[in-house]
Scaffold this active site. Structure first.
Site, PDB file in Angstrom:
ATOM      1  N   LYS A   1       6.522  -4.919  -4.876  1.00  0.00           N
ATOM      2  CA  LYS A   1       6.699  -5.691  -3.629  1.00  0.00           C
ATOM      3  C   LYS A   1       6.808  -7.181  -3.996  1.00  0.00           C
ATOM      4  O   LYS A   1       7.345  -7.502  -5.046  1.00  0.00           O
ATOM      5  CB  LYS A   1       5.548  -5.438  -2.658  1.00  0.00           C
ATOM      6  CG  LYS A   1       5.225  -3.944  -2.503  1.00  0.00           C
ATOM      7  CD  LYS A   1       4.314  -3.690  -1.359  1.00  0.00           C
ATOM      8  CE  LYS A   1       3.839  -2.244  -1.380  1.00  0.00           C
ATOM      9  NZ  LYS A   1       3.749  -1.666  -0.078  1.00  0.00           N
TER      10      LYS A   1
ATOM     11  N   HIS B   1      13.139   0.617   2.427  1.00  0.00           N
ATOM     12  CA  HIS B   1      11.669   0.639   2.426  1.00  0.00           C
ATOM     13  C   HIS B   1      11.182   0.271   3.826  1.00  0.00           C
ATOM     14  O   HIS B   1      11.797  -0.545   4.518  1.00  0.00           O
ATOM     15  CB  HIS B   1      11.140  -0.357   1.386  1.00  0.00           C
ATOM     16  CG  HIS B   1       9.677  -0.204   1.132  1.00  0.00           C
ATOM     17  ND1 HIS B   1       8.730  -0.731   1.976  1.00  0.00           N
ATOM     18  CD2 HIS B   1       8.999   0.439   0.146  1.00  0.00           C
ATOM     19  CE1 HIS B   1       7.530  -0.413   1.507  1.00  0.00           C
ATOM     20  NE2 HIS B   1       7.671   0.295   0.396  1.00  0.00           N
TER      21      HIS B   1
ATOM     22  N   SER C   1      -0.098   5.078  -0.451  1.00  0.00           N
ATOM     23  CA  SER C   1      -1.489   5.041  -0.916  1.00  0.00           C
ATOM     24  C   SER C   1      -1.783   6.021  -2.047  1.00  0.00           C
ATOM     25  O   SER C   1      -2.868   6.608  -2.105  1.00  0.00           O
ATOM     26  CB  SER C   1      -2.446   5.248   0.266  1.00  0.00           C
ATOM     27  OG  SER C   1      -2.290   4.188   1.199  1.00  0.00           O
TER      28      SER C   1
ATOM     29  N   ASN D   1       6.395  -0.010  -7.254  1.00  0.00           N
ATOM     30  CA  ASN D   1       7.029  -1.014  -6.384  1.00  0.00           C
ATOM     31  C   ASN D   1       6.078  -2.201  -6.316  1.00  0.00           C
ATOM     32  O   ASN D   1       5.054  -2.131  -5.646  1.00  0.00           O
ATOM     33  CB  ASN D   1       7.256  -0.421  -4.986  1.00  0.00           C
ATOM     34  CG  ASN D   1       7.749  -1.466  -3.998  1.00  0.00           C
ATOM     35  OD1 ASN D   1       8.233  -2.534  -4.400  1.00  0.00           O
ATOM     36  ND2 ASN D   1       7.632  -1.163  -2.702  1.00  0.00           N
TER      37      ASN D   1
ATOM     38  N   GLY E   1       0.094   1.249   1.992  1.00  0.00           N
ATOM     39  CA  GLY E   1      -0.868   0.160   1.832  1.00  0.00           C
ATOM     40  C   GLY E   1      -2.106   0.278   2.700  1.00  0.00           C
ATOM     41  O   GLY E   1      -2.847  -0.694   2.860  1.00  0.00           O
TER      42      GLY E   1
ATOM     43  N   GLU F   1       8.950  -1.598   4.791  1.00  0.00           N
ATOM     44  CA  GLU F   1       8.716  -3.038   5.008  1.00  0.00           C
ATOM     45  C   GLU F   1      10.037  -3.749   5.302  1.00  0.00           C
ATOM     46  O   GLU F   1      10.068  -4.726   6.060  1.00  0.00           O
ATOM     47  CB  GLU F   1       7.994  -3.637   3.789  1.00  0.00           C
ATOM     48  CG  GLU F   1       6.534  -3.198   3.763  1.00  0.00           C
ATOM     49  CD  GLU F   1       5.933  -3.047   2.376  1.00  0.00           C
ATOM     50  OE1 GLU F   1       6.476  -3.613   1.413  1.00  0.00           O
ATOM     51  OE2 GLU F   1       4.907  -2.351   2.255  1.00  0.00           O
TER      52      GLU F   1
ATOM     53  N   GLU G   1       7.912   8.418   2.710  1.00  0.00           N
ATOM     54  CA  GLU G   1       6.839   7.434   2.806  1.00  0.00           C
ATOM     55  C   GLU G   1       6.449   7.261   4.271  1.00  0.00           C
ATOM     56  O   GLU G   1       7.063   6.459   4.982  1.00  0.00           O
ATOM     57  CB  GLU G   1       7.313   6.087   2.256  1.00  0.00           C
ATOM     58  CG  GLU G   1       7.685   6.111   0.799  1.00  0.00           C
ATOM     59  CD  GLU G   1       7.340   4.797   0.098  1.00  0.00           C
ATOM     60  OE1 GLU G   1       6.677   4.854  -0.928  1.00  0.00           O
ATOM     61  OE2 GLU G   1       7.719   3.729   0.601  1.00  0.00           O
TER      62      GLU G   1
HETATM   63  C1  PEP Z   1       5.277   1.419  -1.338  1.00  0.00           C
HETATM   64  O1  PEP Z   1       5.292   0.202  -1.381  1.00  0.00           O
HETATM   65  O2  PEP Z   1       6.335   2.060  -1.366  1.00  0.00           O
HETATM   66  C2  PEP Z   1       3.988   2.113  -1.241  1.00  0.00           C
HETATM   67  C3  PEP Z   1       3.975   3.410  -1.194  1.00  0.00           C
HETATM   68  O3  PEP Z   1       2.882   1.305  -1.191  1.00  0.00           O
HETATM   69  P1  PEP Z   1       1.351   1.785  -1.403  1.00  0.00           P
HETATM   70  O4  PEP Z   1       1.325   2.670  -2.624  1.00  0.00           O
HETATM   71  O5  PEP Z   1       0.598   0.511  -1.612  1.00  0.00           O
HETATM   72  O6  PEP Z   1       0.931   2.526  -0.185  1.00  0.00           O
END
Ligand code: PEP
Length: 260
Positions: free
Chosen positions: A17, A101, A219, A15, A179, A103, A173
């Site tokens: 983003k 997501h 992460s 992803n 992040g 975000e 998630e």
């Molecule tokens: C994501 O954007 O779905 C995600 C898991 O981000 P990160 O791997 O940076 O934590």
């Protein structure tokens, strides 16, 4: 077969983003493509910004890399300035779309009802929906993970037919892990993914040929991905930050491939 945990190919979904202009995306993809073997068993997906889709499709033609989007709107067309429909994505050859997501839930106030409409819109256009669910730090502290996951999964599936479940992937998630460099305890992630499979099975009264696919995201990087993917109920990973580094992302893909 009912309810068995089937061993399926691992799914690695990046992803990006809101990162990478078309020029930057081109540089990344020209480096990535030769690093990814042509005959991979794993499912490799890159969810790119809308403006990078055409280029990403072009650069990955004839490879194992599938292109996804990071969102879509639920209406088919009309006066929805700034939005992109599922049909528009499909017409560009997009195969996957991330929906719900954290975000989007946090910064764009998307709720479960909106996400459910988006899932339906995506399925109507034969897109595969990667639906994200997960608890906040406070909900984790209050031991509400299962409750939150249950309500998000069941809301996302409202009105979805059993035959369409093959086009849905759930990504667990935890919001506090995205992040932040903090991963969930892998055993807990394994259990939550098992729980998601169970919720879906119960909702559809066991009428499923196999379990729904579940990913872990939060992460994940080249150092921890092997441990995560070794968990039997975790079918793959959704990867944000580490998907922006071409060497690390290709290392993650190779690790996933070696697990099979
Ligand atoms: C994501 O954007 O779905 C995600 C898991 O981000 P990160 O791997 O940076 O934590």
């Amino acid at each position: 077969m009912h309810g068995e945990v089937v061993s399926r190919k691992k799914i690695i979904a990046g992803n990006w983003k809101m990162n990478f202009t078309s020029q930057e995306a081109e540089v990344f993809l020209k480096k990535l493509v030769p690093l990814v073997k042509a005959n991979m068993n794993s499912e490799i997906i890159l969810c790119v910004p809308f403006v990078d889709i055409e280029l990403a499709k072009r650069e990955t033609t004839g490879t194992n890399i599938k292109i996804g989007a990071q969102n879509c709107y639920f209406e088919k067309s009309g006066a929805f300035t700034g939005e992109i429909s599922a049909e528009m994505l499909r017409s560009l050859g997009v195969e996957y779309v991330i929906l719900g997501h954290s975000e989007r839930r946090t910064y764009f106030l998307e709720n479960d009802k909106i996400i459910n409409k988006k899932v339906k819109a995506a399925l109507d256009e034969n897109l595969k929906a990667i639906v994200c669910v997960g608890e906040t730090a406070q909900q984790k502290e209050w031991l509400e993970t299962n409750e939150v996951v249950f309500s998000q999964v069941s809301a996302a599936l409202q009105g979805i037919k059993a035959e369409d479940l093959k086009n849905i992937i759930f990504a667990y998630e935890p919001m506090w892990s995205i992040g932040t460099g903090k991963t969930a305890n892998f055993e807990i992630a394994r259990r939550v993914c098992a729980y998601i499979k169970k919720i879906v099975k119960n909702l559809y009264e066991e009428q499923l040929p196999s379990d729904i696919a579940t990913l872990y995201g939060g992460s994940v990087n080249a150092k921890n991905v092997k441990q995560i993917l070794s968990k039997d109920t975790i079918d793959g990973s959704l990867i944000g930050g580490a998907s922006l580094d071409v060497e690390e992302f290709s290392e993650i893909i190779n690790i996933a491939e070696a697990i099979l």
